[in-house]
Design a protein around this motif. Structure first.
Motif, mmCIF file in Angstrom:
data_model
loop_
_atom_site.group_PDB
_atom_site.id
_atom_site.type_symbol
_atom_site.label_atom_id
_atom_site.label_comp_id
_atom_site.label_asym_id
_atom_site.label_seq_id
_atom_site.Cartn_x
_atom_site.Cartn_y
_atom_site.Cartn_z
ATOM 1 N N ALA A 159 5.577 -4.345 -6.899
ATOM 2 C CA ALA A 159 6.663 -4.489 -8.025
ATOM 3 C C ALA A 159 6.658 -2.931 -8.841
ATOM 4 O O ALA A 159 7.324 -2.592 -9.353
ATOM 5 C CB ALA A 159 6.136 -5.448 -9.049
ATOM 6 N N ALA A 160 5.406 -2.672 -9.024
ATOM 7 C CA ALA A 160 5.118 -1.498 -9.869
ATOM 8 C C ALA A 160 5.557 -0.107 -9.007
ATOM 9 O O ALA A 160 5.731 1.052 -9.839
ATOM 10 C CB ALA A 160 3.816 -1.319 -10.292
ATOM 11 N N GLY A 161 5.330 -0.266 -7.702
ATOM 12 C CA GLY A 161 5.718 0.979 -7.107
ATOM 13 C C GLY A 161 4.367 1.959 -7.069
ATOM 14 O O GLY A 161 4.562 3.104 -6.991
ATOM 15 N N GLN A 162 3.335 1.520 -7.529
ATOM 16 C CA GLN A 162 2.151 2.436 -7.668
ATOM 17 C C GLN A 162 0.948 1.459 -7.020
ATOM 18 O O GLN A 162 0.907 0.242 -7.158
ATOM 19 C CB GLN A 162 2.159 3.187 -8.693
ATOM 20 N N ALA A 163 -0.322 2.352 -6.823
ATOM 21 C CA ALA A 163 -1.425 1.667 -6.350
ATOM 22 C C ALA A 163 -2.132 0.888 -7.561
ATOM 23 O O ALA A 163 -1.881 1.496 -8.732
ATOM 24 C CB ALA A 163 -2.269 2.462 -5.928
ATOM 25 N N LEU A 164 -2.757 -0.294 -7.340
ATOM 26 C CA LEU A 164 -3.205 -0.849 -8.586
ATOM 27 C C LEU A 164 -4.183 0.004 -9.385
ATOM 28 O O LEU A 164 -4.184 -0.134 -10.502
ATOM 29 C CB LEU A 164 -4.114 -2.215 -7.978
ATOM 30 N N PRO A 165 -5.199 0.621 -8.856
ATOM 31 C CA PRO A 165 -5.909 1.416 -9.708
ATOM 32 C C PRO A 165 -5.086 2.390 -10.659
ATOM 33 O O PRO A 165 -5.531 2.401 -11.824
ATOM 34 C CB PRO A 165 -6.634 2.439 -8.774
ATOM 35 N N LEU A 171 -14.608 -4.148 -1.813
ATOM 36 C CA LEU A 171 -13.479 -3.152 -2.125
ATOM 37 C C LEU A 171 -12.368 -4.023 -2.001
ATOM 38 O O LEU A 171 -11.118 -3.008 -2.351
ATOM 39 C CB LEU A 171 -13.734 -2.254 -0.824
ATOM 40 N N SER A 172 -12.231 -5.045 -1.972
ATOM 41 C CA SER A 172 -10.943 -5.624 -1.986
ATOM 42 C C SER A 172 -10.447 -5.674 -3.428
ATOM 43 O O SER A 172 -11.343 -6.070 -4.314
ATOM 44 C CB SER A 172 -10.904 -7.367 -1.587
ATOM 45 N N LEU A 173 -9.406 -5.411 -3.810
ATOM 46 C CA LEU A 173 -8.627 -5.573 -5.146
ATOM 47 C C LEU A 173 -8.058 -6.599 -5.492
ATOM 48 O O LEU A 173 -7.333 -7.214 -4.862
ATOM 49 C CB LEU A 173 -7.679 -4.311 -5.487
ATOM 50 N N GLY A 174 -8.017 -7.109 -7.055
ATOM 51 C CA GLY A 174 -7.559 -8.464 -6.984
ATOM 52 C C GLY A 174 -8.541 -9.441 -7.387
ATOM 53 O O GLY A 174 -8.670 -10.038 -8.717
ATOM 54 N N ASP A 175 -9.216 -9.732 -6.592
ATOM 55 C CA ASP A 175 -10.470 -10.693 -6.588
ATOM 56 C C ASP A 175 -11.557 -10.055 -6.896
ATOM 57 O O ASP A 175 -12.717 -10.600 -7.409
ATOM 58 C CB ASP A 175 -10.577 -11.311 -5.465
ATOM 59 N N GLY A 176 -11.567 -8.858 -6.953
ATOM 60 C CA GLY A 176 -12.808 -7.704 -7.510
ATOM 61 C C GLY A 176 -12.532 -6.267 -7.259
ATOM 62 O O GLY A 176 -11.239 -5.969 -7.445
ATOM 63 N N GLY A 177 -13.295 -5.599 -7.055
ATOM 64 C CA GLY A 177 -13.050 -4.168 -6.682
ATOM 65 C C GLY A 177 -13.034 -3.406 -8.082
ATOM 66 O O GLY A 177 -12.793 -2.110 -8.087
ATOM 67 N N GLY A 206 -5.420 -20.505 -17.466
ATOM 68 C CA GLY A 206 -4.368 -19.773 -17.459
ATOM 69 C C GLY A 206 -4.135 -18.693 -16.398
ATOM 70 O O GLY A 206 -4.428 -19.014 -15.261
ATOM 71 N N TRP A 207 -3.696 -17.525 -16.797
ATOM 72 C CA TRP A 207 -3.773 -16.169 -16.064
ATOM 73 C C TRP A 207 -5.158 -15.730 -15.889
ATOM 74 O O TRP A 207 -5.485 -14.617 -16.533
ATOM 75 C CB TRP A 207 -2.677 -15.354 -16.591
ATOM 76 N N GLY A 208 -5.996 -15.944 -15.113
ATOM 77 C CA GLY A 208 -7.377 -15.522 -14.779
ATOM 78 C C GLY A 208 -8.491 -15.932 -15.524
ATOM 79 O O GLY A 208 -9.648 -15.184 -15.771
ATOM 80 N N VAL A 209 -8.057 -16.882 -16.623
ATOM 81 C CA VAL A 209 -9.292 -17.440 -17.420
ATOM 82 C C VAL A 209 -9.001 -18.976 -17.800
ATOM 83 O O VAL A 209 -8.164 -19.556 -17.703
ATOM 84 C CB VAL A 209 -9.074 -16.926 -19.091
ATOM 85 N N ALA A 245 -8.454 -15.128 -2.340
ATOM 86 C CA ALA A 245 -7.489 -14.641 -1.702
ATOM 87 C C ALA A 245 -6.119 -14.581 -2.110
ATOM 88 O O ALA A 245 -5.440 -13.523 -2.312
ATOM 89 C CB ALA A 245 -7.493 -15.275 -0.121
ATOM 90 N N GLY A 246 -6.042 -15.403 -3.014
ATOM 91 C CA GLY A 246 -4.795 -15.552 -3.924
ATOM 92 C C GLY A 246 -4.632 -14.403 -4.679
ATOM 93 O O GLY A 246 -3.370 -13.779 -5.038
ATOM 94 N N TYR A 247 -5.596 -14.000 -5.548
ATOM 95 C CA TYR A 247 -5.638 -12.817 -6.244
ATOM 96 C C TYR A 247 -5.554 -11.385 -5.578
ATOM 97 O O TYR A 247 -4.959 -10.452 -6.089
ATOM 98 C CB TYR A 247 -7.188 -12.674 -6.985
ATOM 99 N N VAL A 248 -6.070 -11.231 -4.420
ATOM 100 C CA VAL A 248 -5.725 -10.234 -3.556
ATOM 101 C C VAL A 248 -4.393 -9.985 -3.306
ATOM 102 O O VAL A 248 -3.597 -9.023 -3.295
ATOM 103 C CB VAL A 248 -6.632 -10.101 -2.011
ATOM 104 N N CYS A 249 -3.766 -11.213 -3.014
ATOM 105 C CA CYS A 249 -2.017 -11.384 -2.821
ATOM 106 C C CYS A 249 -1.469 -10.786 -4.097
ATOM 107 O O CYS A 249 -0.440 -9.994 -4.027
ATOM 108 C CB CYS A 249 -1.567 -12.507 -2.187
ATOM 109 N N LEU A 250 -1.945 -11.314 -5.136
ATOM 110 C CA LEU A 250 -1.266 -11.100 -6.346
ATOM 111 C C LEU A 250 -1.518 -9.350 -6.857
ATOM 112 O O LEU A 250 -0.229 -8.788 -7.052
ATOM 113 C CB LEU A 250 -1.984 -11.828 -7.652
#
Length: 214
Positions: A59-65, A105-111, A152-155, A47-52
Motif C-alpha cells: 500500500a505504501a510502495g516502500q519497505a516497512l523499515p 528477521l521476519s517483519l511485522g510479528d517481530g524484527g 485492538g490493533w496490536g494491543v 503469521a498474520g502480522y507478517v502478512c499485514l
C-alpha cells in the motif's frame, strides 16, 4: 483471518533457521488453513502480522523499515529503533542475543530492535496521540457477528480500577517483555526480563498497574 495456527507454521519453519518473512510466507503456503472460518473467532497470529507488514509495504510502495522510520519512529524521536530484515542477525548498533538463537528477521510479528528509552517515547507519543492514531489502535475489534474482543490493533485492552489499560507482551530467546499504557494517568510502564523463560514479568506488571491505578 482463518490463517493456520502459529504452532503449525512454526513446525514448517524448523529449528536452527533464521525466521525471515520469506520463510514464514513459504510455510503459510505449505500449511492447511485453520478450521475456523475468517471472522468467527479470535486467535493471535504471528503469521498474520507478517502478512499485514507485506500489505503495508504494498500500500505504501516502500519497505516497512523505511515506512516505519518516516511515519512512526522519526516523528516520536525514536532514534535507536529500527526494523531489521537482515541479512546479518542484528542491526549495526544491536546487541546479539545471548545465548545465540536464530535471528528474528521476519517483519511485522517481530524484527524490530529498540531500547527501553525509545519504547517509553512510543508510550508518551501514544498517550498524547502525537501520530493521531490512538483512537484507531485502541478500538476493540469485533467478530463478524458483532461480538467485541478485548484486543485492538496490536494491543490488549483491559480495565483496571476504572482506568483503560493498553498492554502487550512477548519474548524471543531469553528476553521477556511487557509494555503497558494508562492514558488517563498519562503514564506507562515497561518490564524487561533478561535470561528469563517465565511469566513473572506479568505478575510484576500487574502489581505495578495496581499501584499506578490506585
Amino acid at each position: 483471518a482463518g490463517l493456520p495456527d502459529d504452532v503449525d507454521v512454526d513446525a514448517r519453519l524448523g529449528t536452527g533457521r533464521d525466521r525471515t518473512t520469506r520463510a514464514v510466507v513459504a510455510a503459510l503456503a505449505d500449511v492447511p488453513s485453520a478450521r475456523r472460518p475468517p471472522g468467527t473467532a479470535f486467535a493471535y497470529s504471528n503469521a498474520g502480522y507478517v502478512c499485514l507488514a507485506l500489505a503495508v509495504e504494498l500500500a505504501a510502495g516502500q519497505a516497512l523499515p523505511a515506512f516505519a522510520e518516516e511515519r512512526l519512529f522519526a516523528p516520536l524521536g525514536m532514534r535507536d529503533t529500527v526494523f531489521w530484515p537482515g541479512p546479518g542477525p542484528v542491526p549495526p548498533a544491536g546487541v546479539p542475543l545471548s545465548p545465540p538463537r536464530p535471528a528474528p528477521l521476519s517483519l511485522g510479528d517481530g524484527g524490530m530492535w529498540s531500547t527501553a528509552n525509545d519504547l517509553m517515547r512510543w508510550s508518551r507519543g501514544m498517550n498524547d496521540d502525537v501520530l493521531d492514531i490512538a483512537a484507531r489502535v485502541q478500538t476493540p475489534g469485533r467478530l463478524d457477528d458483532g461480538r467485541p474482543l478485548d484486543y485492538g490493533w496490536g494491543v490488549g485492552i483491559r480495565t483496571h480500577a476504572g482506568h483503560d489499560v493498553y498492554r502487550h507482551g512477548g519474548g524471543w530467546s531469553d528476553v521477556r517483555l511487557l509494555h503497558a499504557r494508562i492514558p488517563a494517568r498519562r503514564t506507562s510502564l515497561l518490564v524487561v526480563a533478561l535470561r528469563d523463560h517465565s511469566d513473572r514479568r506479568v505478575v510484576l506488571a500487574d502489581a505495578l498497574i495496581t499501584r499506578l491505578c490506585g
